[in-house]
Design a protein around this motif. Structure first.
Motif, PDB file in Angstrom:
ATOM      1  N   LEU A 212       4.819  12.297  -7.848  1.00 29.18           N
ATOM      2  CA  LEU A 212       5.916  11.364  -7.630  1.00 29.18           C
ATOM      3  C   LEU A 212       5.806  10.193  -8.605  1.00 29.18           C
ATOM      4  O   LEU A 212       4.698   9.767  -8.939  1.00 29.18           O
ATOM      5  CB  LEU A 212       5.882  10.834  -6.199  1.00 29.18           C
ATOM      6  N   PRO A 213       6.935   9.662  -9.073  1.00 32.31           N
ATOM      7  CA  PRO A 213       6.874   8.509  -9.991  1.00 32.31           C
ATOM      8  C   PRO A 213       6.374   7.267  -9.260  1.00 32.31           C
ATOM      9  O   PRO A 213       6.356   7.209  -8.027  1.00 32.31           O
ATOM     10  CB  PRO A 213       8.334   8.345 -10.430  1.00 32.31           C
ATOM     11  N   LEU A 214       5.990   6.254 -10.033  1.00 31.99           N
ATOM     12  CA  LEU A 214       5.377   5.057  -9.469  1.00 31.99           C
ATOM     13  C   LEU A 214       6.269   3.824  -9.597  1.00 31.99           C
ATOM     14  O   LEU A 214       5.766   2.694  -9.511  1.00 31.99           O
ATOM     15  CB  LEU A 214       4.035   4.790 -10.167  1.00 31.99           C
ATOM     16  N   HIS A 215       7.561   4.006  -9.767  1.00 33.55           N
ATOM     17  CA  HIS A 215       8.446   2.865  -9.974  1.00 33.55           C
ATOM     18  C   HIS A 215       9.188   2.461  -8.700  1.00 33.55           C
ATOM     19  O   HIS A 215      10.265   1.875  -8.758  1.00 33.55           O
ATOM     20  CB  HIS A 215       9.465   3.178 -11.073  1.00 33.55           C
ATOM     21  N   PHE A 216       8.626   2.755  -7.534  1.00 32.01           N
ATOM     22  CA  PHE A 216       9.270   2.409  -6.286  1.00 32.01           C
ATOM     23  C   PHE A 216       8.944   0.969  -5.892  1.00 32.01           C
ATOM     24  O   PHE A 216       7.947   0.401  -6.354  1.00 32.01           O
ATOM     25  CB  PHE A 216       8.820   3.368  -5.178  1.00 32.01           C
ATOM     26  N   PRO A 217       9.749   0.363  -4.994  1.00 27.24           N
ATOM     27  CA  PRO A 217       9.448  -0.996  -4.532  1.00 27.24           C
ATOM     28  C   PRO A 217       8.097  -1.066  -3.816  1.00 27.24           C
ATOM     29  O   PRO A 217       7.540  -0.057  -3.376  1.00 27.24           O
ATOM     30  CB  PRO A 217      10.608  -1.306  -3.569  1.00 27.24           C
ATOM     31  N   VAL A 220       7.661   0.670  -0.450  1.00 25.61           N
ATOM     32  CA  VAL A 220       7.630   2.136  -0.424  1.00 25.61           C
ATOM     33  C   VAL A 220       6.444   2.676  -1.214  1.00 25.61           C
ATOM     34  O   VAL A 220       6.011   3.816  -0.998  1.00 25.61           O
ATOM     35  CB  VAL A 220       8.959   2.691  -0.982  1.00 25.61           C
ATOM     36  N   GLN A 221       5.898   1.867  -2.105  1.00 27.97           N
ATOM     37  CA  GLN A 221       4.839   2.340  -2.990  1.00 27.97           C
ATOM     38  C   GLN A 221       3.614   2.884  -2.251  1.00 27.97           C
ATOM     39  O   GLN A 221       3.047   3.904  -2.672  1.00 27.97           O
ATOM     40  CB  GLN A 221       4.418   1.213  -3.941  1.00 27.97           C
ATOM     41  N   PRO A 222       3.149   2.264  -1.134  1.00 29.95           N
ATOM     42  CA  PRO A 222       2.003   2.859  -0.412  1.00 29.95           C
ATOM     43  C   PRO A 222       2.272   4.288   0.055  1.00 29.95           C
ATOM     44  O   PRO A 222       1.386   5.141  -0.009  1.00 29.95           O
ATOM     45  CB  PRO A 222       1.801   1.903   0.768  1.00 29.95           C
ATOM     46  N   LEU A 223       3.502   4.551   0.523  1.00 24.97           N
ATOM     47  CA  LEU A 223       3.844   5.911   0.941  1.00 24.97           C
ATOM     48  C   LEU A 223       3.811   6.864  -0.243  1.00 24.97           C
ATOM     49  O   LEU A 223       3.308   7.993  -0.130  1.00 24.97           O
ATOM     50  CB  LEU A 223       5.233   5.908   1.589  1.00 24.97           C
ATOM     51  N   VAL A 224       4.331   6.421  -1.386  1.00 26.75           N
ATOM     52  CA  VAL A 224       4.320   7.263  -2.589  1.00 26.75           C
ATOM     53  C   VAL A 224       2.882   7.554  -3.010  1.00 26.75           C
ATOM     54  O   VAL A 224       2.538   8.693  -3.355  1.00 26.75           O
ATOM     55  CB  VAL A 224       5.101   6.572  -3.718  1.00 26.75           C
ATOM     56  N   ALA A 225       2.031   6.532  -2.964  1.00 27.54           N
ATOM     57  CA  ALA A 225       0.632   6.735  -3.343  1.00 27.54           C
ATOM     58  C   ALA A 225      -0.055   7.722  -2.404  1.00 27.54           C
ATOM     59  O   ALA A 225      -0.819   8.590  -2.851  1.00 27.54           O
ATOM     60  CB  ALA A 225      -0.102   5.390  -3.339  1.00 27.54           C
ATOM     61  N   ASP A 226       0.215   7.628  -1.103  1.00 27.72           N
ATOM     62  CA  ASP A 226      -0.384   8.571  -0.145  1.00 27.72           C
ATOM     63  C   ASP A 226       0.111   9.995  -0.397  1.00 27.72           C
ATOM     64  O   ASP A 226      -0.675  10.958  -0.301  1.00 27.72           O
ATOM     65  CB  ASP A 226      -0.044   8.147   1.282  1.00 27.72           C
ATOM     66  N   LEU A 227       1.395  10.145  -0.713  1.00 31.36           N
ATOM     67  CA  LEU A 227       1.918  11.485  -0.997  1.00 31.36           C
ATOM     68  C   LEU A 227       1.287  12.062  -2.267  1.00 31.36           C
ATOM     69  O   LEU A 227       0.983  13.262  -2.323  1.00 31.36           O
ATOM     70  CB  LEU A 227       3.437  11.435  -1.133  1.00 31.36           C
ATOM     71  N   ASN A 228       1.106  11.229  -3.264  1.00 33.57           N
ATOM     72  CA  ASN A 228       0.440  11.714  -4.481  1.00 33.57           C
ATOM     73  C   ASN A 228      -1.003  12.115  -4.196  1.00 33.57           C
ATOM     74  O   ASN A 228      -1.501  13.113  -4.734  1.00 33.57           O
ATOM     75  CB  ASN A 228       0.492  10.640  -5.563  1.00 33.57           C
ATOM     76  N   ARG A 229      -1.678  11.335  -3.348  1.00 36.11           N
ATOM     77  CA  ARG A 229      -3.053  11.728  -2.965  1.00 36.11           C
ATOM     78  C   ARG A 229      -3.040  13.042  -2.193  1.00 36.11           C
ATOM     79  O   ARG A 229      -3.943  13.880  -2.350  1.00 36.11           O
ATOM     80  CB  ARG A 229      -3.688  10.619  -2.123  1.00 36.11           C
ATOM     81  N   LEU A 230      -2.021  13.235  -1.353  1.00 39.29           N
ATOM     82  CA  LEU A 230      -1.901  14.504  -0.623  1.00 39.29           C
ATOM     83  C   LEU A 230      -1.691  15.666  -1.587  1.00 39.29           C
ATOM     84  O   LEU A 230      -2.287  16.743  -1.415  1.00 39.29           O
ATOM     85  CB  LEU A 230      -0.744  14.413   0.365  1.00 39.29           C
ATOM     86  N   LEU A 231      -0.855  15.451  -2.602  1.00 41.13           N
ATOM     87  CA  LEU A 231      -0.649  16.496  -3.605  1.00 41.13           C
ATOM     88  C   LEU A 231      -1.941  16.820  -4.336  1.00 41.13           C
ATOM     89  O   LEU A 231      -2.262  17.996  -4.574  1.00 41.13           O
ATOM     90  CB  LEU A 231       0.421  16.046  -4.602  1.00 41.13           C
ATOM     91  N   ASP A 232      -2.700  15.787  -4.690  1.00 39.48           N
ATOM     92  CA  ASP A 232      -3.985  16.017  -5.371  1.00 39.48           C
ATOM     93  C   ASP A 232      -4.936  16.802  -4.478  1.00 39.48           C
ATOM     94  O   ASP A 232      -5.595  17.754  -4.923  1.00 39.48           O
ATOM     95  CB  ASP A 232      -4.610  14.680  -5.769  1.00 39.48           C
ATOM     96  N   ALA A 233      -5.026  16.385  -3.203  1.00 35.01           N
ATOM     97  CA  ALA A 233      -5.928  17.071  -2.278  1.00 35.01           C
ATOM     98  C   ALA A 233      -5.491  18.509  -2.056  1.00 35.01           C
ATOM     99  O   ALA A 233      -6.325  19.428  -1.997  1.00 35.01           O
ATOM    100  CB  ALA A 233      -5.973  16.313  -0.943  1.00 35.01           C
ATOM    101  N   GLN A 234      -4.196  18.740  -1.969  1.00 36.25           N
ATOM    102  CA  GLN A 234      -3.702  20.101  -1.764  1.00 36.25           C
ATOM    103  C   GLN A 234      -3.994  20.979  -2.975  1.00 36.25           C
ATOM    104  O   GLN A 234      -4.381  22.145  -2.828  1.00 36.25           O
ATOM    105  CB  GLN A 234      -2.198  20.055  -1.483  1.00 36.25           C
ATOM    106  N   GLU A 235      -3.816  20.402  -4.150  1.00 34.01           N
ATOM    107  CA  GLU A 235      -4.098  21.184  -5.355  1.00 34.01           C
ATOM    108  C   GLU A 235      -5.585  21.528  -5.441  1.00 34.01           C
ATOM    109  O   GLU A 235      -5.948  22.664  -5.775  1.00 34.01           O
ATOM    110  CB  GLU A 235      -3.657  20.391  -6.587  1.00 34.01           C
ATOM    111  N   ARG A 236      -6.440  20.550  -5.121  1.00 28.34           N
ATOM    112  CA  ARG A 236      -7.884  20.845  -5.145  1.00 28.34           C
ATOM    113  C   ARG A 236      -8.245  21.903  -4.112  1.00 28.34           C
ATOM    114  O   ARG A 236      -9.059  22.802  -4.385  1.00 28.34           O
ATOM    115  CB  ARG A 236      -8.682  19.562  -4.895  1.00 28.34           C
ATOM    116  N   ALA A 237      -7.648  21.820  -2.916  1.00 26.53           N
ATOM    117  CA  ALA A 237      -7.939  22.811  -1.878  1.00 26.53           C
ATOM    118  C   ALA A 237      -7.472  24.197  -2.307  1.00 26.53           C
ATOM    119  O   ALA A 237      -8.155  25.201  -2.068  1.00 26.53           O
ATOM    120  CB  ALA A 237      -7.266  22.397  -0.568  1.00 26.53           C
TER     121      ALA A 237
END
Length: 460
Positions: A212-217, A220-237
């Motif tokens: 997800l891009p990082l240009h959100f207010p 909303v940015q904490p939610l975007v950061a958590d989703l990106n971490r979820l994507l990273d964790a899912q890819e590693r899994a």
């Protein structure tokens, strides 16, 4: 719009608060109008009282006289709503509007030149607002005090108030509509980051971007950061799962090869045992293939879903099938919509369709037919052959992963593997009797799950 909609709930709450604020404002404005109207009336009455005080005098008989009466015609009309009265002891002078009545009420003996405001009963059952003034005439020795009262019927206020309300209520209603529309626009703009986030998630889901891009207010940015971490964790899994499956398959290859070699070695002495060993080795190999196929698929819960066009992949598979033994002798009928997209990576489509086409190639007598449907809400891929087909019991056994085509070369797990991969990617695979006489395999999925690429060519 659903009741769970955040925009609807915010809009309704804003409209309710605006309505409440305007109602309170209307009540406040009405009270202010009444206060201003009363203050202005008192001021007018006091001015009239001062005018009468400047014109009043005493006749030789002691009766008060006014040189010039107020000019407002309501003072001359009976019960006209405006009244004045001058008292000099028992002597009385009054306006024509009082007719045969008089302004009663308490006498404010402490009143000076400053007018005092009174509430008096009036003629015809009216309630009056009055201003009282006291005037002294004559010398100190023969000074006489006169009481001047000027009053107005409060019922005259009702007409002014009604006119004010007739103007105020439509104005507040129009202001309500304007403020509600402005608030709706504000809520729409305020929720814009969430719509952008939804679009970004669809892009991730369709495989158009990895993160997800990082240009959100900031909100909303904490939610975007958590989703990106979820994507990273899912890819590693997913990487770990695929690596573990590959390691397992690699670790089993050698024992399976040894078992197969032992089976061939003792084939001359113990043919039944050798056949049993070979059968179990093939079964184990089939299970390994199924595990590897499932490990290679992207699960339906993966945020980064891919999609691919079906026609080009089927074209390549049919070319491959024609190169297999007896493949060129079959008639391959392929008719696919150009915009038919499969809701997963092309490798998974090749795995599923490859197993289904391989099965059709093995069992078809003369014809294999491939078709598809690309609807607005759903899509399907259909593979049929004119072979002997399968019984309902055999079709039901596919879900348990048994080997059914023992009369043909291979492990016999192709259809079971195809079903496993289809289930893992959220695609439904059903088997039945084809109109050609053989097996009918149909893959169906929902178009709204994906947003795949637009096709540039068609399959044939």
């Amino acid at each position: 719009m659903r009741l769970k909609s955040l925009r609807l709930r915010l809009g309704l709450a804003a409209a309710a608060l605006i309505a409440l604020a305007l109602v309170l404002a209307g009540i406040g404005l009405a009270l202010i109008f009444d206060a201003v109207l009363e203050a202005r009336t008192v001021d007018d009455l006091d001015r009239t009282a001062k005018q009468i005080a400047g014109q009043v005098d005493l006749a030789p008989d002691g009766n008060p006289v006014v040189a010039r009466e107020p000019t407002d015609p309501r003072y001359a009309a009976p019960y006209g709503g405006l009244y004045w009265q001058v008292e000099a002891g028992t002597k009385l002078l009054r306006s024509r509007s009082l007719w045969d009545k008089r302004l009663g009420g308490p006498v404010d003996t402490a009143a000076s030149d400053d007018g005092s405001v009174l509430d008096l009963p009036g003629p015809d059952g009216a309630s009056l607002i009055a201003v009282q003034r006291s005037v002294a005439l004559g010398s100190r020795e023969g000074e006489r005090r006169l009481r001047i009262v000027v009053a107005e019927d409060r019922r005259d206020f009702a007409g002014s108030r009604a006119t004010f309300l007739r103007l105020l209520i439509p104005s507040l209603a129009a202001l309500f509509l304007i403020l509600t529309a402005a608030m709706a626009l504000f809520v729409h703009r305020a929720l814009e980051p969430f719509r952008a986030l939804q679009a970004a998630l669809r892009a991730v889901h369709a495989g158009e971007r990895a993160r997800l891009p990082l240009h959100f207010p900031d909100e909303v940015q904490p939610l975007v950061a958590d989703l990106n971490r979820l994507l990273d964790a899912q890819e590693r899994a997913l990487v770990r799962a695929r690596a573990s499956a590959a390691d397992m398959a690699h670790g089993l290859k050698t024992p399976l090869a040894v078992l197969d070699a032992l089976g061939r070695r003792i084939g001359g002495r113990e043919p039944e045992m050798a056949a049993e060993i070979a059968e179990q080795a093939r079964a184990m190999g089939g299970q390994v293939e199924r595990a590897l196929a499932r490990a290679r698929t992207v699960p339906p819960g993966d945020l980064r879903r891919r999609s691919c066009l079906v026609a080009p992949a089927i074209e390549r598979l049919v070319v491959t099938m024609r190169r297999l033994p007896e493949g060129d002798s079959l008639v391959w009928e392929v008719s696919l919509p150009a915009d038919l997209s499969y809701p997963s990576e092309e490798g998974e489509l090749m795995e599923v369709a490859g197993n289904l086409l391989d099965n059709a190639h093995k069992w078809a007598h003369r014809r294999v037919r491939v078709g598809g449907h690309a609807g607005r809400d759903d899509a399907s891929l259909l593979i049929e052959d004119d072979g002997p087909g399968m019984s309902e019991a055999a079709i039901a056994g596919l879900g348990r992963g048994v080997r059914w085509d023992e009369n043909r070369p291979g492990t016999g797990f192709g259809l079971a593997i195809a079903r496993d991969i289809a289930d893992a990617t959220g695609v439904e695979l059903n088997f039945g009797r084809s109109t050609l006489g053989g097996l009918r395999a149909e893959l169906t999925w929902t178009q709204s799950r994906m947003s795949g690429p637009k096709p540039a060519s068609t399959g044939s």
